[in-house]
Each structure stands twice: as C-alpha cells, then as structure tokens.
Design a protein around this motif. Structure first.
Motif, mmCIF file in Angstrom:
data_model
loop_
_atom_site.group_PDB
_atom_site.id
_atom_site.type_symbol
_atom_site.label_atom_id
_atom_site.label_comp_id
_atom_site.label_asym_id
_atom_site.label_seq_id
_atom_site.Cartn_x
_atom_site.Cartn_y
_atom_site.Cartn_z
ATOM 1 N N MET A 57 0.908 -1.218 -0.094
ATOM 2 C CA MET A 57 0.054 0.015 0.141
ATOM 3 C C MET A 57 0.845 1.046 -0.005
ATOM 4 N N ASP A 58 0.594 2.154 -0.661
ATOM 5 C CA ASP A 58 1.047 3.441 -0.691
ATOM 6 C C ASP A 58 0.266 4.532 -0.394
ATOM 7 N N ARG A 59 0.405 5.898 0.022
ATOM 8 C CA ARG A 59 -0.312 6.889 0.573
ATOM 9 C C ARG A 59 -1.581 7.156 -0.573
ATOM 10 N N ALA A 60 -1.439 6.930 -1.979
ATOM 11 C CA ALA A 60 -2.048 7.145 -2.972
ATOM 12 C C ALA A 60 -3.219 6.338 -2.777
ATOM 13 N N TYR A 61 -2.936 4.840 -2.232
ATOM 14 C CA TYR A 61 -4.142 3.628 -2.167
ATOM 15 C C TYR A 61 -4.530 3.605 -0.640
ATOM 16 N N GLU A 62 -4.712 4.763 0.071
ATOM 17 C CA GLU A 62 -5.033 4.620 1.559
ATOM 18 C C GLU A 62 -6.445 4.587 1.832
ATOM 19 N N GLY A 63 -7.278 4.432 0.849
ATOM 20 C CA GLY A 63 -8.706 4.216 1.060
ATOM 21 C C GLY A 63 -9.286 3.396 2.144
ATOM 22 N N ASP A 64 -10.503 3.565 2.634
ATOM 23 C CA ASP A 64 -10.887 2.734 3.678
ATOM 24 C C ASP A 64 -10.934 1.367 3.272
ATOM 25 N N SER A 65 -11.554 1.093 1.884
ATOM 26 C CA SER A 65 -11.817 -0.332 1.448
ATOM 27 C C SER A 65 -10.412 -0.813 1.359
ATOM 28 N N THR A 66 -9.338 -0.101 0.859
ATOM 29 C CA THR A 66 -8.057 -0.912 0.599
ATOM 30 C C THR A 66 -7.529 -1.454 1.923
ATOM 31 N N ARG A 67 -7.485 -0.611 2.931
ATOM 32 C CA ARG A 67 -7.180 -0.848 4.322
ATOM 33 C C ARG A 67 -7.944 -1.827 4.890
ATOM 34 N N ALA A 68 -9.237 -1.987 4.622
ATOM 35 C CA ALA A 68 -10.054 -3.114 5.019
ATOM 36 C C ALA A 68 -9.453 -4.456 4.631
ATOM 37 N N LYS A 69 -9.172 -4.355 3.227
ATOM 38 C CA LYS A 69 -8.872 -5.625 2.451
ATOM 39 C C LYS A 69 -7.467 -6.077 3.000
ATOM 40 N N ALA A 70 -6.763 -5.036 3.430
ATOM 41 C CA ALA A 70 -5.176 -5.540 3.811
ATOM 42 C C ALA A 70 -5.602 -6.095 5.301
ATOM 43 N N THR A 71 -6.332 -5.456 6.135
ATOM 44 C CA THR A 71 -6.373 -6.011 7.455
ATOM 45 C C THR A 71 -7.068 -7.290 7.363
ATOM 46 N N GLU A 72 -8.074 -7.496 6.525
ATOM 47 C CA GLU A 72 -8.806 -8.981 6.392
ATOM 48 C C GLU A 72 -7.785 -9.839 5.971
#
Length: 85
Positions: free
Chosen positions: A1-16
C-alpha cells in the motif's frame, strides 16, 4: 500500500488478509488514523534499496535459472551498490 491507495476499502482488505497497514493518511483526510512512523520509514528504505538493485539488468530480468545463482548475484549487486554509494 502507498499513500495514494490509502482508502478505507483498501485498508479493510489488507487488514482482512492479516496485514498491518503502516501507510499514513492523506493530508486532507477528515478522520486521520495513527500509524507507526518508524515502520513506515523502514518500509520506505527497503523500497528504495530494491529500486537500486533493479538498476542491475540481471536482477531486474532474472536471467539466472537457479535460485542460488540469482541470490549470489543479488549479494554481488549489494556489494557493488555499497561501494558506489
């Protein structure tokens, strides 16, 4: 992930998937979150080091078929990079 892709959905997928995102929020975010600045700095250093290794065409294109030869050339490239820097 990078700052440009820091959206809530991307963070949720990474955490999942079991990852711990260490990317800081964008400056214009209304509800910024806390992040580990030291881990983000280490991540950035590793990314820059890999980019320096990719300057070597043999590493970038992976001509070697055997892992041991590829690993050996990575060590060689690291030595050359340390000498040149």
């Amino acid at each position: 992930m990078d700052r440009a892709y820091e959206g809530d959905s991307t963070r949720a997928k990474a955490t999942e998937k079991g990852y711990v995102p260490v990317v800081p929020p964008k400056k214009n975010r209304k509800d910024p979150w806390e992040y580990d600045k030291q881990r983000y700095k280490q991540r950035n250093e590793i990314e820059r080091f890999i980019l320096r290794l990719k300057r070597f065409r043999r590493v970038f294109t992976r001509y070697d078929k055997l892992d041991i030869l590829f690993g050996g050339f990575i060590y060689f490239a690291m030595i050359i990079d340390a000498v040149l820097v």
